[in-house]
Design an enzyme around this catalytic site. Structure first.
Site, PDB file in Angstrom:
ATOM      1  N   GLU A  47       0.849  -1.199   0.000  1.00 37.49           N
ATOM      2  CA  GLU A  47       0.000   0.000   0.000  1.00 37.49           C
ATOM      3  C   GLU A  47       0.876   1.237   0.000  1.00 37.49           C
ATOM      4  O   GLU A  47       1.992   1.229   0.503  1.00 37.49           O
ATOM      5  CB  GLU A  47      -0.983   0.008   1.187  1.00 37.49           C
ATOM      6  CG  GLU A  47      -0.394   0.282   2.544  1.00 37.49           C
ATOM      7  CD  GLU A  47      -0.478   1.746   2.984  1.00 37.49           C
ATOM      8  OE1 GLU A  47      -1.034   2.567   2.245  1.00 37.49           O
ATOM      9  OE2 GLU A  47       0.055   2.060   4.053  1.00 37.49           O
ATOM     10  N   ARG A  80      -5.656  -0.089   4.784  1.00 39.36           N
ATOM     11  CA  ARG A  80      -5.443   0.117   3.341  1.00 39.36           C
ATOM     12  C   ARG A  80      -4.871  -1.115   2.641  1.00 39.36           C
ATOM     13  O   ARG A  80      -4.762  -1.153   1.425  1.00 39.36           O
ATOM     14  CB  ARG A  80      -4.491   1.313   3.123  1.00 39.36           C
ATOM     15  CG  ARG A  80      -5.058   2.655   3.540  1.00 39.36           C
ATOM     16  CD  ARG A  80      -4.166   3.808   3.121  1.00 39.36           C
ATOM     17  NE  ARG A  80      -2.892   3.831   3.811  1.00 39.36           N
ATOM     18  CZ  ARG A  80      -2.613   4.530   4.909  1.00 39.36           C
ATOM     19  NH1 ARG A  80      -3.551   5.269   5.465  1.00 39.36           N
ATOM     20  NH2 ARG A  80      -1.414   4.503   5.454  1.00 39.36           N
ATOM     21  N   SER A 110       9.458   5.573   3.660  1.00 36.04           N
ATOM     22  CA  SER A 110       8.678   6.766   3.983  1.00 36.04           C
ATOM     23  C   SER A 110       9.439   7.993   3.506  1.00 36.04           C
ATOM     24  O   SER A 110      10.524   8.287   4.001  1.00 36.04           O
ATOM     25  CB  SER A 110       8.461   6.825   5.498  1.00 36.04           C
ATOM     26  OG  SER A 110       8.073   8.113   5.898  1.00 36.04           O
ATOM     27  N   HIS A 122       7.519  10.232  16.532  1.00 34.28           N
ATOM     28  CA  HIS A 122       6.506  10.141  15.472  1.00 34.28           C
ATOM     29  C   HIS A 122       5.172  10.712  15.919  1.00 34.28           C
ATOM     30  O   HIS A 122       4.448  11.306  15.110  1.00 34.28           O
ATOM     31  CB  HIS A 122       6.354   8.713  14.941  1.00 34.28           C
ATOM     32  CG  HIS A 122       5.598   8.678  13.644  1.00 34.28           C
ATOM     33  ND1 HIS A 122       4.303   8.267  13.549  1.00 34.28           N
ATOM     34  CD2 HIS A 122       5.956   9.072  12.390  1.00 34.28           C
ATOM     35  CE1 HIS A 122       3.895   8.384  12.291  1.00 34.28           C
ATOM     36  NE2 HIS A 122       4.886   8.869  11.572  1.00 34.28           N
ATOM     37  N   PHE A 151       2.038  17.656  11.958  1.00 35.87           N
ATOM     38  CA  PHE A 151       1.679  17.861  10.562  1.00 35.87           C
ATOM     39  C   PHE A 151       0.392  18.688  10.439  1.00 35.87           C
ATOM     40  O   PHE A 151       0.253  19.514   9.552  1.00 35.87           O
ATOM     41  CB  PHE A 151       1.538  16.517   9.850  1.00 35.87           C
ATOM     42  CG  PHE A 151       1.362  16.656   8.373  1.00 35.87           C
ATOM     43  CD1 PHE A 151       2.406  17.105   7.581  1.00 35.87           C
ATOM     44  CD2 PHE A 151       0.158  16.346   7.761  1.00 35.87           C
ATOM     45  CE1 PHE A 151       2.252  17.243   6.211  1.00 35.87           C
ATOM     46  CE2 PHE A 151      -0.016  16.475   6.390  1.00 35.87           C
ATOM     47  CZ  PHE A 151       1.035  16.922   5.618  1.00 35.87           C
ATOM     48  N   HIS A 163       4.429   7.302   1.779  1.00 33.90           N
ATOM     49  CA  HIS A 163       5.074   6.075   2.221  1.00 33.90           C
ATOM     50  C   HIS A 163       4.555   4.877   1.438  1.00 33.90           C
ATOM     51  O   HIS A 163       3.497   4.929   0.822  1.00 33.90           O
ATOM     52  CB  HIS A 163       5.032   5.883   3.747  1.00 33.90           C
ATOM     53  CG  HIS A 163       3.745   5.381   4.302  1.00 33.90           C
ATOM     54  ND1 HIS A 163       3.370   5.633   5.603  1.00 33.90           N
ATOM     55  CD2 HIS A 163       2.750   4.621   3.777  1.00 33.90           C
ATOM     56  CE1 HIS A 163       2.211   5.043   5.825  1.00 33.90           C
ATOM     57  NE2 HIS A 163       1.817   4.442   4.742  1.00 33.90           N
TER      58      HIS A 163
HETATM   59  C1  HEM Z   1       1.599   7.806   9.130  1.00 34.01           C
HETATM   60  C2  HEM Z   1       3.628  12.173   9.402  1.00 34.01           C
HETATM   61  C3  HEM Z   1       7.921  10.119   8.722  1.00 34.01           C
HETATM   62  C4  HEM Z   1       5.961   5.860   9.927  1.00 34.01           C
HETATM   63  C5  HEM Z   1       1.800   9.163   9.105  1.00 34.01           C
HETATM   64  C6  HEM Z   1       0.787  10.149   8.855  1.00 34.01           C
HETATM   65  C7  HEM Z   1       1.338  11.370   8.962  1.00 34.01           C
HETATM   66  C8  HEM Z   1       2.714  11.181   9.248  1.00 34.01           C
HETATM   67  C9  HEM Z   1       0.656  12.730   8.792  1.00 34.01           C
HETATM   68  C10 HEM Z   1      -0.664   9.856   8.531  1.00 34.01           C
HETATM   69  C11 HEM Z   1      -0.753   9.588   7.073  1.00 34.01           C
HETATM   70  C12 HEM Z   1      -2.170   9.343   6.743  1.00 34.01           C
HETATM   71  O1  HEM Z   1      -2.664   8.214   7.015  1.00 34.01           O
HETATM   72  O2  HEM Z   1      -2.808  10.292   6.272  1.00 34.01           O
HETATM   73  C13 HEM Z   1       4.973  12.006   9.185  1.00 34.01           C
HETATM   74  C14 HEM Z   1       5.905  13.070   8.918  1.00 34.01           C
HETATM   75  C15 HEM Z   1       7.124  12.488   8.710  1.00 34.01           C
HETATM   76  C16 HEM Z   1       6.931  11.053   8.867  1.00 34.01           C
HETATM   77  C17 HEM Z   1       5.525  14.552   8.865  1.00 34.01           C
HETATM   78  C18 HEM Z   1       8.456  13.099   8.395  1.00 34.01           C
HETATM   79  C19 HEM Z   1       8.693  14.369   8.347  1.00 34.01           C
HETATM   80  C20 HEM Z   1       7.767   8.784   9.007  1.00 34.01           C
HETATM   81  C21 HEM Z   1       8.818   7.821   8.977  1.00 34.01           C
HETATM   82  C22 HEM Z   1       8.262   6.625   9.371  1.00 34.01           C
HETATM   83  C23 HEM Z   1       6.866   6.830   9.579  1.00 34.01           C
HETATM   84  C24 HEM Z   1      10.249   8.121   8.524  1.00 34.01           C
HETATM   85  C25 HEM Z   1       8.898   5.282   9.585  1.00 34.01           C
HETATM   86  C26 HEM Z   1       9.871   4.810   8.980  1.00 34.01           C
HETATM   87  C27 HEM Z   1       4.588   6.007   9.788  1.00 34.01           C
HETATM   88  C28 HEM Z   1       3.631   4.925   9.868  1.00 34.01           C
HETATM   89  C29 HEM Z   1       2.369   5.486   9.636  1.00 34.01           C
HETATM   90  C30 HEM Z   1       2.582   6.903   9.414  1.00 34.01           C
HETATM   91  C31 HEM Z   1       3.954   3.452  10.109  1.00 34.01           C
HETATM   92  C32 HEM Z   1       1.032   4.744   9.577  1.00 34.01           C
HETATM   93  C33 HEM Z   1       0.382   4.625  10.930  1.00 34.01           C
HETATM   94  C34 HEM Z   1      -0.948   3.885  10.822  1.00 34.01           C
HETATM   95  O3  HEM Z   1      -1.713   4.170   9.903  1.00 34.01           O
HETATM   96  O4  HEM Z   1      -1.220   3.024  11.663  1.00 34.01           O
HETATM   97  N1  HEM Z   1       2.977   9.822   9.343  1.00 34.01           N
HETATM   98  N2  HEM Z   1       5.631  10.805   9.174  1.00 34.01           N
HETATM   99  N3  HEM Z   1       6.599   8.148   9.359  1.00 34.01           N
HETATM  100  N4  HEM Z   1       3.940   7.172   9.524  1.00 34.01           N
HETATM  101 FE1  HEM Z   1       4.795   8.977   9.441  1.00 34.01          FE
END
Ligand code: HEM
Length: 381
Positions: A164, A199, A243, A325, A332, A349
């Protein structure tokens, strides 16, 4: 922290109520659920996000990470990555990857790694490339030696229900989304914990449990890998995340906001996963810089975290419980608000939950903490 089914944000001002939203799982992959979604009732996400719609006949895809490693970064003369790049550019067009880019990282062992990340729209197309580009023959003949860099190959071939992708900007596809037929409309299942699982087609009737890291990581094959060719077996439901963050299109005000308030927090979170990830089910994590494919140097203001988790629930757990996170995820919305939703930062991602047969890891002369070689290390080492 939010519970697993609560929306992360109560503020919904960015999307008008009752807007028609698309289901992330395309119709042809929907089936009766034995595991219900976590989408809250009457949910309206607080900001828009999109996913890629692949052709319905597409059964699987390939994402390959192929690279060169220099334990002494000073010995990189560009020849290693140039060789790999040639295999993706100088081959018959019919087997060329749909999309590829070059990235580099200095890892926790202080080795410089350069790689091509490439995507093909089927396993068949990828196999055609391996043969017709001459890559496979070249790879089979490599031997670890002091004069040349280390080499690595990490190849994933998920069926489409085990993949996804979600992105914040619907104008510029990233990674596998370059193989799309079209980009979805605004999507329902995002911005609440658990939406990643919701998803994934396969998660409709499979809880995607994997082999827990503690139990599977003591097979005794550790030791010096820098003089050997080592293949690492696949693991049940290994979960890969790529990501990406792209701030190249931001104007000064947004750039400052991103670079000062979000990027450093993200790096702290990724360094935790890189250095202490084993405690939360993460085998390896690196933040790669996307670099200019012509000189392999210039930083393009794009990064991606690429990490391997023992299963999807470990990744879920880290993302909703690690303060870094939580802060960037929550941050955000504030960011979007401050910029009145005029966001030029691009986030995306890709998640892959893989069967053992859909993973191929081989390392030639690489140090023992490279990629999934780290999984051969004994716990605590
Ligand atoms: C989901 C922000 C980097 C792991 C999200 C979401 C946001 C976010 C807004 C929700 C997306 C959605 O479903 O609409 C950010 C920002 C980052 C960042 C601003 C960097 C500036 C990362 C990184 C990782 C990560 C580097 C891990 C390697 C995840 C995971 C989710 C997620 C696993 C899904 C959570 C779920 O749906 O259960 N992130 N993220 N994120 N992010 Fe990040």
């Amino acid at each position: 922290p939010a519970s697993s089914s609560s929306p992360i944000y109560s503020d919904r001002e960015f999307i008008p109520a009752n807007k028609m939203l698309e289901c992330a799982i395309p119709e042809h992959l929907r089936k009766e659920r034995t595991f219900p979604v976590s989408t809250p009732p009457d949910y309206q996400p607080p900001f828009p996000a999109y996913c890629a719609r692949f052709p319905t006949q597409m059964a699987d895809l390939v994402m390959a990470i192929i690279g060169a490693q220099y334990s002494d970064p000073g010995r990189n003369d560009g020849a290693g990555i140039a060789t790999i790049k040639r295999f993706v550019t100088d081959c018959p067009e019919s087997v060329r990857p749909t999309f590829w880019e070059v990235a580099s990282v200095v890892d926790k062992a202080k080795a410089l790694n350069l790689c091509v990340v490439a995507y093909w729209p089927s396993v068949e197309a990828y196999k055609g490339w391996q043969e017709q580009s001459g890559f496979q023959k070249w790879w089979d003949e490599l031997t670890p030696d002091d004069e040349s860099p280390g080499w690595f190959q990490e190849v994933f071939s998920p069926t489409v229900d085990r993949f996804e992708t979600v992105f914040s900007n619907n104008a510029a596809p990233e990674g596998a989304a370059n193989m799309q037929e079209h980009i979805s409309g605004e999507m329902l299942e995002h911005a609440y914990w658990g939406s990643m699982r919701d998803r994934l087609g396969v998660a409709q009737d499979d809880n995607l449990e994997g082999e827990r890291l503690g139990a599977s990581s003591t097979n005794g094959k550790d030791g010096d890998t820098s003089t050997r060719r080592v293949r690492v077996p696949g693991k049940k439901n290994l979960t890969v995340i790529r990501s990406g963050q792209d701030w190249s299109g931001t104007l000064p005000k947004e750039r400052k906001l991103y670079l000062e308030t979000m990027h450093p927090v993200m790096i702290t979170g990724m360094n935790f996963l890189r250095d202490e990830g084993r405690t939360v089910g993460c085998y390896n994590m690196n933040v790669w810089d996307v670099v200019d494919p012509n000189n392999f140097e210039a930083n393009l203001e794009r990064t991606f975290g690429l990490g391997y988790f023992d299963d999807l629930s470990s990744l879920e757990h880290w993302s909703k419980s690690h303060q870094t996170h939580i802060d960037i995820f929550g941050g955000f919305l504030m960011y979007a608000k401050k910029l009145e939703n005029n966001i030029s930062l691009r986030l995306f991602h890709e998640i892959l939950v893989l069967e053992p047969s859909q993973q191929f890891f081989e390392y030639i002369g690489c140090h023992s903490e490279t990629g999934m070689l780290a999984s051969l290390q004994k716990d605590g080492s």
